[in-house]
Design a protein around this motif. Structure first.
Motif, PDB file in Angstrom:
ATOM      1  N   ASP A 150      -5.085  -0.608  -4.961  1.00 18.91           N
ATOM      2  CA  ASP A 150      -4.564  -1.294  -3.790  1.00 18.91           C
ATOM      3  C   ASP A 150      -5.464  -2.478  -3.482  1.00 18.91           C
ATOM      4  O   ASP A 150      -6.688  -2.350  -3.458  1.00 18.91           O
ATOM      5  CB  ASP A 150      -4.520  -0.343  -2.583  1.00 18.91           C
ATOM      6  N   HIS A 184      -8.489   2.076  -3.482  1.00 25.26           N
ATOM      7  CA  HIS A 184      -8.655   0.684  -3.057  1.00 25.26           C
ATOM      8  C   HIS A 184      -9.514  -0.025  -4.103  1.00 25.26           C
ATOM      9  O   HIS A 184     -10.535   0.502  -4.556  1.00 25.26           O
ATOM     10  CB  HIS A 184      -9.326   0.634  -1.691  1.00 25.26           C
ATOM     11  N   SER A 201       0.837  -1.211   0.000  1.00 24.74           N
ATOM     12  CA  SER A 201       0.000   0.000   0.000  1.00 24.74           C
ATOM     13  C   SER A 201       0.864   1.249   0.000  1.00 24.74           C
ATOM     14  O   SER A 201       0.570   2.227  -0.700  1.00 24.74           O
ATOM     15  CB  SER A 201      -0.927  -0.001   1.220  1.00 24.74           C
TER      16      SER A 201
END
Length: 365
Positions: free
Chosen positions: A137, A96, A78
């Protein structure tokens, strides 16, 4: 284009991160993506229409190859995505993957309501019009609705010249493993292998566990000192980020996690247990966070019986999902719920809370 490696070494020099040999080994792959994008002009977006019409499926000659970075939790993936987006000098978005797919599904619903026959095309075109680099991510496919559209979505994005860099805890072949109608998903795995360089971040160090589990993770009483200790852990895990509210969708409705950053979530007891949330909500929460911080857990009794039941359900969900828990509370777990209906059943919860304080407990342990 900037270089991810330059930003990484700058963070090391500033003492914000520790140099990790495995992370250093993947920096050239991240730099390669940015260098390739700098060396080639943005592809002619009209080429995407050939894909829509079924004329060929090859990427534009000038399209830079993306990257699929996979490895265990807490290895720094991340953080590397943050640096990738920061180093880019083209329109870029870091998001995300689960949040992105929720946006896509919402866009597909709007396209259906308009009566569009091809619902994927307008949604993908809208994304491609805004960015040239997408940094995802935590790619994970658990929902059949996502599994059935992600292949075509990515194909259109790639044909539009969007470069994709993504992280995952799984090697591509394990995505949507044992999922319903998985054979329909397999071409997407082939697409990843063709269009993205697959690189493993193979580090023995779990940086998140090292930060969160190296010391105390249960603070009582929940006073000013506990609050300061919780704030210090939050700053350490998130690199000083304040965090933003995270809306979590569950079956057509949503609830909000007050603070979210770098895979960690933070909430008061009352925000999670004082509202009418249930197992589905807490399960959805566990898919969003690797570490959950809960502030000010009170003593539990008949006076807050419903909140206590929700707390038990929440702890069961994060325990099963191996989400790391850091909390401040009125007392030690065994002393939180000593009398009244539900106190006997709480003994199991107290035992789990005690187990979860162990330094080796949690995802990746």
């Amino acid at each position: 284009m900037g270089k991810v490696s330059d930003l990484y070494r700058q963070r090391v020099a500033e003492g914000r991160i520790e140099a990790d040999p495995a992370q250093l080994s993947v920096l050239p792959h991240l730099d390669r993506v940015l260098d390739d994008m700098a060396a080639t002009p943005a592809p002619d977006k009209r080429s995407a229409w050939r894909a829509f019409l079924g004329v060929g499926s090859s990427p534009p000659a000038s399209a830079a190859r993306g990257l699929y970075l996979w490895g265990g939790v807490g290895r720094g993936k991340s953080m590397l995505m943050d640096l990738m987006a920061e180093a880019a000098t083209v329109p870029a978005r870091r998001v995300h993957f689960h949040e992105f797919m929720q946006e896509i599904q919402a866009g597909l619903n709007r396209a259906r309501q308009r009566g569009d026959q091809d619902t994927v095309r307008p949604v993908a075109m809208e994304v491609a019009a805004k960015v040239r680099l997408l940094c995802f991510d935590e790619m994970q496919i658990t929902d059949i609705a996502d599994a059935m559209i992600v292949g075509r979505l990515f194909l259109v994005l790639l044909e539009q010249g969007v470069v994709i860099v993504t992280t995952s805890n799984r090697v591509p072949e394990d995505l949507y493993k044992h999922g319903l109608n998985r054979q329909l998903f397999l071409p997407f795995i082939d697409l990843i292998r063709q269009r993205l360089e697959v690189v493993c971040l193979d580090s023995p160090v779990d940086h998140r566990q090292g930060r969160a589990s190296g010391g105390q993770v249960w603070f009582c009483p929940a006073d000013a000192a506990a609050r300061d200790a919780m704030d210090a852990i939050w700053d350490d895990m998130t690199g000083g980020a304040q965090g933003e509210a995270r809306r979590i969708e569950v079956g057509g409705r949503s609830f909000t996690l007050p603070r979210f950053a770098n895979g960690a979530g933070r909430s008061s007891f009352w925000d999670l247990c004082g509202k009418p949330l249930g197992p589905a909500d807490y399960l959805a929460l566990t898919r969003e966070v690797r570490v959950l911080m809960i502030d000010a857990i009170p003593r539990l009794s008949a006076s807050n019986y419903n909140e206590a039941k929700r707390f038990v359900t929440l702890i069961d969900a994060i325990y099963e999902a191996k989400v790391r828990l850091i909390a401040s509370a009125a007392d030690q777990p065994e002393q939180l719920y000593n009398e009244g209906e539900g106190s006997f059943e709480f003994e199991r919860t107290a035992s789990r809370l005690r187990e979860m304080q162990d330094a080796g407990w949690g995802r990746g342990a």
